[in-house]
Motif scaffolding. Structure first.
Motif, PDB file in Angstrom:
ATOM      1  N   TYR A 241     -31.105  59.733 124.702  1.00 19.88           N
ATOM      2  CA  TYR A 241     -29.831  59.017 124.558  1.00 19.88           C
ATOM      3  C   TYR A 241     -28.757  59.998 124.105  1.00 19.88           C
ATOM      4  O   TYR A 241     -28.504  60.190 122.908  1.00 19.88           O
ATOM      5  N   ILE A 242     -28.128  60.631 125.097  1.00 22.87           N
ATOM      6  CA  ILE A 242     -27.091  61.648 124.882  1.00 22.87           C
ATOM      7  C   ILE A 242     -25.907  61.242 125.749  1.00 22.87           C
ATOM      8  O   ILE A 242     -25.964  61.331 126.981  1.00 22.87           O
ATOM      9  N   THR A 243     -24.845  60.798 125.132  1.00 21.31           N
ATOM     10  CA  THR A 243     -23.779  60.116 125.849  1.00 21.31           C
ATOM     11  C   THR A 243     -22.548  60.990 126.080  1.00 21.31           C
ATOM     12  O   THR A 243     -22.576  62.201 125.883  1.00 21.31           O
ATOM     13  N   GLU A 244     -21.462  60.315 126.464  1.00 14.08           N
ATOM     14  CA  GLU A 244     -20.198  61.010 126.740  1.00 14.08           C
ATOM     15  C   GLU A 244     -19.647  61.719 125.508  1.00 14.08           C
ATOM     16  O   GLU A 244     -18.774  62.591 125.630  1.00 14.08           O
ATOM     17  N   LYS A 245     -20.155  61.383 124.347  1.00  6.85           N
ATOM     18  CA  LYS A 245     -19.709  62.053 123.122  1.00  6.85           C
ATOM     19  C   LYS A 245     -19.990  63.554 123.198  1.00  6.85           C
ATOM     20  O   LYS A 245     -19.221  64.371 122.672  1.00  6.85           O
ATOM     21  N   LEU A 246     -21.103  63.893 123.836  1.00  6.91           N
ATOM     22  CA  LEU A 246     -21.422  65.307 124.050  1.00  6.91           C
ATOM     23  C   LEU A 246     -20.728  65.836 125.297  1.00  6.91           C
ATOM     24  O   LEU A 246     -20.011  66.835 125.252  1.00  6.91           O
ATOM     25  N   TRP A 247     -20.937  65.149 126.435  1.00  7.08           N
ATOM     26  CA  TRP A 247     -20.509  65.677 127.729  1.00  7.08           C
ATOM     27  C   TRP A 247     -18.988  65.727 127.879  1.00  7.08           C
ATOM     28  O   TRP A 247     -18.431  66.751 128.283  1.00  7.08           O
ATOM     29  N   ARG A 248     -18.317  64.639 127.550  1.00 10.94           N
ATOM     30  CA  ARG A 248     -16.870  64.570 127.773  1.00 10.94           C
ATOM     31  C   ARG A 248     -16.070  65.004 126.549  1.00 10.94           C
ATOM     32  O   ARG A 248     -15.259  65.927 126.623  1.00 10.94           O
ATOM     33  N   ASN A 249     -16.311  64.331 125.424  1.00 13.28           N
ATOM     34  CA  ASN A 249     -15.485  64.555 124.235  1.00 13.28           C
ATOM     35  C   ASN A 249     -15.605  65.971 123.690  1.00 13.28           C
ATOM     36  O   ASN A 249     -14.708  66.441 122.989  1.00 13.28           O
ATOM     37  N   SER A 250     -16.739  66.622 123.998  1.00 17.19           N
ATOM     38  CA  SER A 250     -16.982  67.932 123.405  1.00 17.19           C
ATOM     39  C   SER A 250     -17.044  69.049 124.449  1.00 17.19           C
ATOM     40  O   SER A 250     -16.141  69.875 124.532  1.00 17.19           O
ATOM     41  N   LEU A 251     -18.106  69.098 125.235  1.00 15.94           N
ATOM     42  CA  LEU A 251     -18.287  70.211 126.172  1.00 15.94           C
ATOM     43  C   LEU A 251     -17.148  70.312 127.180  1.00 15.94           C
ATOM     44  O   LEU A 251     -16.618  71.408 127.428  1.00 15.94           O
ATOM     45  N   LEU A 252     -16.778  69.196 127.797  1.00 14.02           N
ATOM     46  CA  LEU A 252     -15.702  69.224 128.778  1.00 14.02           C
ATOM     47  C   LEU A 252     -14.364  69.571 128.120  1.00 14.02           C
ATOM     48  O   LEU A 252     -13.516  70.235 128.729  1.00 14.02           O
ATOM     49  N   ALA A 253     -14.189  69.149 126.878  1.00  7.32           N
ATOM     50  CA  ALA A 253     -12.939  69.411 126.163  1.00  7.32           C
ATOM     51  C   ALA A 253     -12.818  70.870 125.735  1.00  7.32           C
ATOM     52  O   ALA A 253     -11.714  71.353 125.463  1.00  7.32           O
ATOM     53  N   GLY A 254     -13.952  71.573 125.663  1.00 10.21           N
ATOM     54  CA  GLY A 254     -13.905  72.962 125.244  1.00 10.21           C
ATOM     55  C   GLY A 254     -14.017  73.144 123.749  1.00 10.21           C
ATOM     56  O   GLY A 254     -13.339  73.996 123.159  1.00 10.21           O
ATOM     57  N   THR A 255     -14.851  72.337 123.118  1.00  7.82           N
ATOM     58  CA  THR A 255     -15.117  72.485 121.694  1.00  7.82           C
ATOM     59  C   THR A 255     -16.628  72.489 121.484  1.00  7.82           C
ATOM     60  O   THR A 255     -17.384  72.097 122.380  1.00  7.82           O
ATOM     61  N   VAL A 256     -17.073  72.940 120.351  1.00 11.59           N
ATOM     62  CA  VAL A 256     -18.507  73.054 120.092  1.00 11.59           C
ATOM     63  C   VAL A 256     -19.035  71.754 119.503  1.00 11.59           C
ATOM     64  O   VAL A 256     -18.545  71.298 118.461  1.00 11.59           O
ATOM     65  N   PRO A 257     -20.031  71.147 120.136  1.00 12.78           N
ATOM     66  CA  PRO A 257     -20.557  69.873 119.610  1.00 12.78           C
ATOM     67  C   PRO A 257     -21.476  70.075 118.411  1.00 12.78           C
ATOM     68  O   PRO A 257     -22.345  70.945 118.409  1.00 12.78           O
ATOM     69  N   VAL A 258     -21.253  69.257 117.400  1.00 14.92           N
ATOM     70  CA  VAL A 258     -22.190  69.136 116.286  1.00 14.92           C
ATOM     71  C   VAL A 258     -22.885  67.806 116.517  1.00 14.92           C
ATOM     72  O   VAL A 258     -22.271  66.742 116.387  1.00 14.92           O
ATOM     73  N   VAL A 259     -24.151  67.843 116.908  1.00 12.93           N
ATOM     74  CA  VAL A 259     -24.801  66.640 117.415  1.00 12.93           C
ATOM     75  C   VAL A 259     -25.662  65.955 116.367  1.00 12.93           C
ATOM     76  O   VAL A 259     -26.270  66.588 115.510  1.00 12.93           O
ATOM     77  N   LEU A 260     -25.680  64.637 116.484  1.00 13.66           N
ATOM     78  CA  LEU A 260     -26.591  63.777 115.725  1.00 13.66           C
ATOM     79  C   LEU A 260     -27.169  62.805 116.743  1.00 13.66           C
ATOM     80  O   LEU A 260     -26.453  61.985 117.317  1.00 13.66           O
ATOM     81  N   GLY A 261     -28.463  62.927 116.990  1.00 10.86           N
ATOM     82  CA  GLY A 261     -29.104  62.116 118.017  1.00 10.86           C
ATOM     83  C   GLY A 261     -30.584  62.428 118.037  1.00 10.86           C
ATOM     84  O   GLY A 261     -31.192  62.612 116.974  1.00 10.86           O
ATOM     85  N   PRO A 262     -31.190  62.509 119.210  1.00 10.81           N
ATOM     86  CA  PRO A 262     -32.606  62.873 119.286  1.00 10.81           C
ATOM     87  C   PRO A 262     -32.815  64.304 118.797  1.00 10.81           C
ATOM     88  O   PRO A 262     -31.840  65.034 118.561  1.00 10.81           O
ATOM     89  N   PRO A 263     -34.059  64.737 118.638  1.00  9.14           N
ATOM     90  CA  PRO A 263     -34.327  66.083 118.123  1.00  9.14           C
ATOM     91  C   PRO A 263     -33.706  67.185 118.980  1.00  9.14           C
ATOM     92  O   PRO A 263     -33.415  66.988 120.156  1.00  9.14           O
ATOM     93  N   ARG A 264     -33.529  68.357 118.393  1.00  4.81           N
ATOM     94  CA  ARG A 264     -32.952  69.502 119.107  1.00  4.81           C
ATOM     95  C   ARG A 264     -33.684  69.791 120.418  1.00  4.81           C
ATOM     96  O   ARG A 264     -33.064  70.084 121.437  1.00  4.81           O
ATOM     97  N   ALA A 265     -35.006  69.717 120.392  1.00  8.56           N
ATOM     98  CA  ALA A 265     -35.779  70.013 121.600  1.00  8.56           C
ATOM     99  C   ALA A 265     -35.377  69.111 122.762  1.00  8.56           C
ATOM    100  O   ALA A 265     -35.388  69.537 123.921  1.00  8.56           O
ATOM    101  N   ASN A 266     -35.016  67.882 122.461  1.00  8.93           N
ATOM    102  CA  ASN A 266     -34.589  66.954 123.502  1.00  8.93           C
ATOM    103  C   ASN A 266     -33.237  67.372 124.075  1.00  8.93           C
ATOM    104  O   ASN A 266     -33.013  67.346 125.284  1.00  8.93           O
ATOM    105  N   TYR A 267     -32.321  67.778 123.209  1.00 10.67           N
ATOM    106  CA  TYR A 267     -31.017  68.268 123.684  1.00 10.67           C
ATOM    107  C   TYR A 267     -31.190  69.498 124.582  1.00 10.67           C
ATOM    108  O   TYR A 267     -30.479  69.664 125.578  1.00 10.67           O
TER     109      TYR A 267
END
Length: 347
Positions: A241-267
């Motif tokens: 469960y990795i949503t637009e919070k990572l893909w759009r709001n962060s990576l596409l915007a050009g900023t570094v995501p600080v993630v809270l979600g499934p384990p790192r290995a899943n990301y």
């Protein structure tokens, strides 16, 4: 010639010669029959793969149904042999019927009781199990599932990285350290607890309905791009469960995501390990805050190395999502029903 005829009659009269000739004729007939059957099967396969699939969306996810006339899937997404429709009168002709969980009626009896032989029903949900209710009543109803989970019959992520050899690193100008866009804030959520504790050690620029600072559609990316880091905190923690919070709001915007979600290995099954920061990487939120505040320019730029090889593709258009069903259709298991949809989704 007159001398040859008696010789031929004599040879033909011998049992061994007659058997050889008969066997030869039989082999020839069988070979021709095999070639005919193979040719017929090949024709059937060709017809099967060239058949235009009719995909009926029982109820479109948004209030306004888009224009589905023409060859939408091929013209817009390069997916041939796919016809989309919301006309329920085509139920008997549809190869696939799509049901979004958010638009399902309360009772099974409000859906068609009988379906044509071979017709497949797809259950669609992009929400997590935490935010998906009333699944128990849909056992033995759907043939396939379409979700953000990689083990779905039809995998539909919120986004992905696509190879781009000509890509270059582009880091927008930064004017602040951390930002977060939040619409639905509930104190019981883990992200609310993490934010509350993290904010003790650093300032977070908050936007969205929950902060009473709503952003217009075209304002979101320009706003988050000004931050060095973005809190890509999911509303619930589930595998994949990795949503637009990572893909759009962060990576596409050009900023570094600080993630809270499934384990790192899943990301790391979705994005490079050096492209994000995971809350769980630190023993405390104080350590995380110190890491963000003291990062030098050289270390910061390393988080954008992925841009040399990839670009971000978002999946936000429901037409494209539905067209994907046609691309996956030849590989879908036939003749199966999910006996317990709730158990599968909660697993």
């Amino acid at each position: 010639m007159s001398r040859e005829l008696p010789l031929l009659r004599w040879l033909w009269g011998r049992p061994s010669v007659k058997a050889v000739v008969t066997a030869g004729l039989l082999v020839t007939v069988l070979w021709n029959l095999k070639c005919f059957i193979r040719s017929s099967n090949s024709s059937d396969e060709a017809l099967k793969h060239t058949k235009v699939l009719t995909v009926l969306v029982w109820e479109w996810p948004s209030r306004q149904v888009p224009d589905l006339s023409g060859d939408v899937c091929r013209e817009q997404y390069g997916i041939a042999g796919c016809r989309l429709s919301t006309e329920r009168r085509l139920l008997s002709q549809a190869d696939v019927v799509v049901f979004l969980h958010t638009t399902l009626p309360r009772g099974r009896d409000r859906l068609p009781r009988d379906r044509p032989h071979g017709q497949g029903w797809v259950w669609v949900s992009l929400e997590s199990p935490t935010n998906t209710r009333a699944l128990a009543g849909w056992n033995q109803t759907f043939n396939w599932v379409m979700t953000y989970r990689r083990d779905s019959d039809i995998f539909m992520p919120y986004g992905k990285l696509v190879p781009n050899r000509s890509a270059t690193v582009s880091i927008p100008t930064k004017t602040n350290l951390v930002s977060w866009v939040i619409s639905n804030y509930h104190r019981t959520q883990k992200r609310a607890e993490v934010y509350k504790n993290l904010s003790r050690y650093l300032h977070v620029n908050i936007y969205g309905k929950a902060a009473k600072k709503p952003l217009c559609k075209d304002c979101l990316l320009p706003t988050t791009s000004k931050s060095k880091f973005y809190l890509a905190f999911e509303n619930s923690i589930h595998q994949d469960y990795i949503t637009e919070k990572l893909w759009r709001n962060s990576l596409l915007a050009g900023t570094v995501p600080v993630v809270l979600g499934p384990p790192r290995a899943n990301y790391e099954q979705f994005i490079p390990a050096d492209s994000f920061i995971h809350v769980d990487d630190f023993s405390s939120l104080a350590d995380l805050a110190t890491f963000l505040k003291t990062m030098n320019s050289s270390r910061y730029q390393q988080f954008f190395a992925w841009q040399k090889r990839y670009s971000v593709k978002l999946y936000a258009d429901w037409k494209e999502r539905i067209c994907t069903i046609c691309a996956t259709y030849p590989r879908l298991p036939q003749g199966r029903l999910y006996p317990d949809l709730q158990s599968w989704f909660n697993s």
